[in-house]
Write a protein that holds these residues in place. Structure first.
Motif, PDB file in Angstrom:
ATOM      1  N   PRO A 185      34.226  38.128  42.457  1.00 27.74           N
ATOM      2  CA  PRO A 185      33.862  38.950  41.293  1.00 27.74           C
ATOM      3  C   PRO A 185      35.091  39.574  40.628  1.00 27.74           C
ATOM      4  N   THR A 186      35.101  39.569  39.303  1.00 30.60           N
ATOM      5  CA  THR A 186      36.224  40.126  38.568  1.00 30.60           C
ATOM      6  C   THR A 186      35.727  40.778  37.289  1.00 30.60           C
ATOM      7  N   LEU A 187      36.423  41.813  36.844  1.00 27.58           N
ATOM      8  CA  LEU A 187      36.074  42.470  35.583  1.00 27.58           C
ATOM      9  C   LEU A 187      36.974  41.968  34.449  1.00 27.58           C
ATOM     10  N   GLU A 188      37.708  40.906  34.724  1.00 31.08           N
ATOM     11  CA  GLU A 188      38.665  40.386  33.751  1.00 31.08           C
ATOM     12  C   GLU A 188      38.018  40.129  32.375  1.00 31.08           C
ATOM     13  N   ASN A 189      36.818  39.513  32.395  1.00 27.40           N
ATOM     14  CA  ASN A 189      36.145  39.201  31.127  1.00 27.40           C
ATOM     15  C   ASN A 189      35.861  40.463  30.317  1.00 27.40           C
ATOM     16  N   TYR A 190      35.472  41.537  31.032  1.00 31.94           N
ATOM     17  CA  TYR A 190      35.185  42.793  30.341  1.00 31.94           C
ATOM     18  C   TYR A 190      36.463  43.393  29.778  1.00 31.94           C
ATOM     19  N   ARG A 191      37.551  43.258  30.534  1.00 29.31           N
ATOM     20  CA  ARG A 191      38.837  43.747  30.024  1.00 29.31           C
ATOM     21  C   ARG A 191      39.192  43.023  28.730  1.00 29.31           C
ATOM     22  N   THR A 192      38.998  41.703  28.733  1.00 31.79           N
ATOM     23  CA  THR A 192      39.291  40.917  27.530  1.00 31.79           C
ATOM     24  C   THR A 192      38.452  41.395  26.349  1.00 31.79           C
ATOM     25  N   VAL A 193      37.163  41.632  26.616  1.00 31.04           N
ATOM     26  CA  VAL A 193      36.263  42.063  25.542  1.00 31.04           C
ATOM     27  C   VAL A 193      36.711  43.396  24.957  1.00 31.04           C
TER      28      VAL A 193
END
Lengths: 305, 315
Positions: free
Chosen positions: A79-87
């Motif tokens: 699991p990663t929050l990377e996508n949310y950071r990008t958004v």
């Protein structure tokens, strides 16, 4: 605020015992089979309604490598929050988020202010043209936007309202205001007239009666109606697509649908799902807060379909 | 909100009483106040709906194009004649009819099954009902994106599951891109989004059927199946009709879902998408307005039927 049907205690016990199958049968093999089938049915309903959004959340938490792996797992392995950071780092998306917040909030405030006054008049005052007006409002809640976008396009350009936030706010009032009037008129009409009758007899004006007696009682209804108007404005797509061109007035719905516009193979699926989740969460939170009233209001017929 | 008894009443349309002019001073004051209070709403309705509608109507008799706004003329009913002969319009009309008929039919049958299921009393019934608000509350654009992702030819969960189950022909199958399944895919999204709404409308109808009607027929020895067709269906008919026509109106104008999933592609093009393409992409405001007038007339006829059905009560 009760919504259950009235059932006698014995009836309830019987229904519980039979899993609601209704027949008087006790624990025969058939009844057990029926109960198992019933549980499976409930499970399928839950799976059907909840899986697509669950899948969006899961996909948004997966890494770019994991998301394109064959045989996807039902939960993120790393699991990663990377996508949310990008958004949240995407300036264009953040701008759209702010635009949508401003537009939807303005639409709700204007609809509630004007809608409450109009709804009160529809529910409590007698004046010429009221019947016609009620039909007009009801029809307006079903008005097809596609019928006027060409004409509105020319009109908005003439008034420099094209590609502006205030232009969209005014256009959105065309569905939010009739909806608000319709629901609140129902709401006021359901209140017993004697409520403000005493005040009127004592010499208060209609407006004082509205402000001091009806309005405080109408607050729950106004909150629910406002929330529904917010959902409608926040989710609107056709007008936003047609009447905005730049980031100046672009709404979130346009921002996330434009995420798809890129090449077929290099689309950032995870980021797109993260953006979809971000756009949806505020609505789901709001809906959960007033869900009982929404279910009741839905059946008023004027809620979006 | 007060007691449970008032709930159905609140959901019913307002009773509208015919006006009989009270010749008193108070009556005149009320009349003036009434008009003052509805004025803002009237202005909005006229300014953003009725005036643009008349303008659409006017434009539909012109050859106006947004690319050359200064040179246009009235051309009578030419646009309407052209529409009748336009094969893309025929396709879009057919798609719209197929879309509307299949999604409304599926939503009704599934909605009925769901409504009957959650009508019975069981533990966690409230939670199930709440979960049904999820597809309804999700914006249409988001629903379309979720399903586009699940339908994805290469990485989509649907193809992955189907292949796992042995249907290998779905390996890399492009649901939305393949003309034979494109319309089916959008119908699936609409059915997912709207079945819960349908179920809740029908549930409200079920809940006003008094339990003792079933009780007495049970004493008479009626089976569940007989009860459904002889009691539930007839009593549910008004709620069902309202829900049906409401859904038909909404489906007939479908735009968002189709546009987001498949753009102006003819395999899924609905009449609204066709109108939008003519108006915006091709900038043919005259011709496009004629299409939107036709859509408006169709919807308006359904709205008339709908308002008749729910009868804004007149005494």
């Amino acid at each position: 605020m009760e919504y259950e049907i009235k059932t006698s205690p014995e009836e309830l016990d019987r229904l519980r015992a039979t899993g609601g199958s209704g027949s008087g049968a006790r624990r025969t093999p058939l009844a057990i089979l029926g109960k198992v089938g019933f549980i499976i049915l409930i499970f399928i309903i839950l799976l059907y309604t909840l899986f697509p959004f669950y899948w969006a959340i899961v996909s948004s938490l997966k890494t770019t490598q994991e998301i394109v792996r064959p045989n996807p797992t039902m939960w993120p392995m790393e699991p990663t929050l990377e996508n949310y950071r990008t958004v949240f780092k995407d300036a264009s998306f953040m701008r759209a988020l702010a635009n949508s917040a401003i537009i939807s909030t303005s639409v709700v405030i204007l609809s509630l202010v004007f809608g409450t006054l109009t709804a009160y008049a529809m529910a409590r005052l007698r004046f010429r043209g009221r019947v016609f007006f009620m039909y007009l409002i009801l029809s307006m809640t079903m008005f097809p936007g596609i019928a006027i976008i060409g004409a509105l396009f020319t009109i908005m350009r003439r008034f420099n309202a094209y590609d502006t936030i205030w232009g969209l706010v005014i256009v959105y009032l065309s569905f939010a205001l009739p909806f608000t009037v319709w629901v609140l008129a129902n709401f006021f009409r359901a209140m017993p007239p004697d409520l403000e009758q005493a005040a009127l007899v004592d010499g208060a004006t209609q407006m004082v009666a509205l402000r001091q007696i009806l309005l405080p009682l109408a607050v729950p209804g106004m909150v629910t109606t406002g929330l529904l108007a917010f959902i409608e404005a926040w989710s609107e797509f056709l007008y936003a697509r047609t009447f905005t061109i730049s980031e100046k007035a672009k709404t979130v719905q346009i921002a996330i649908s434009d995420f798809t516009g890129n090449t077929q193979f290099e689309v950032p699926f995870g980021t797109r799902m993260a953006a979809a989740v971000v756009v949806t969460i505020p609505l789901l939170v709001g809906v959960m807060l007033v869900q009982k009233r929404i279910i009741a209001g839905m059946t008023a017929g004027a809620v979006k379909g | 909100m007060a007691s449970g008894d008032g709930m159905m009443d609140r959901m019913a349309p307002p009773r509208v009483t015919r006006f009989t002019a009270p010749p008193t001073r108070a009556g005149r004051d009320q009349e003036r106040l009434g008009w003052m209070l509805i004025l803002p709403t009237i202005l909005v309705v006229i300014g953003i709906a009725i005036y643009p509608l008349l303008e659409s109507f006017r434009l539909s008799f012109t050859n106006y194009r947004s690319s050359r706004p200064d040179r246009w003329s009235y051309i009578g009913i030419e646009n309407y004649k052209d529409i009748l002969g336009d094969s893309t319009f025929h396709t879009s009309l057919w798609n719209t009819i197929v879309f509307t008929a299949s999604s409304v039919a599926l939503e009704t049958v599934l909605g009925m099954i769901v409504a009957l299921t959650i009508h019975s009393n069981f533990k966690g019934r409230g939670a199930v009902r709440t979960s049904m608000l999820v597809p309804w509350a999700i914006p249409t654009v988001v629903s379309s994106l979720l399903w586009s992702w699940m339908f994805h030819d290469n990485f989509g969960i649907i193809n992955n599951l189907l292949v796992d189950l042995g249907f290998t022909r779905f390996h890399m199958f492009n649901w939305v891109g393949d003309p034979s399944t494109a319309l089916f895919s959008v119908v699936m999204v609409d059915v997912w989004k709207t079945t819960p709404f349908m179920a809740l409308l029908l549930l409200a109808g079920l809940q006003v059927i008094p339990e003792d009607v079933y009780e007495s027929s049970r004493v008479d020895g009626a089976t569940k199946w007989q009860q459904f067709w002889q009691i539930t269906m007839p009593l549910l008919k008004p709620a069902l009709l309202v829900a049906l026509i409401f859904r038909t109106m909404a489906s007939f104008r479908v735009f968002d879902m189709i546009f987001v999933m498949n753009g102006y592609n003819t395999s899924t093009m609905s009449v609204s998408v066709f109108a939008h393409q003519e108006l915006m992409a091709k900038q043919r405001l005259g011709f496009g307005s004629a299409v939107s007038v036709i859509i408006f007339v169709c919807i308006a006829l359904m709205v008339v039927g709908y308002t008749r059905m729910i009868k804004v009560e007149e005494q």
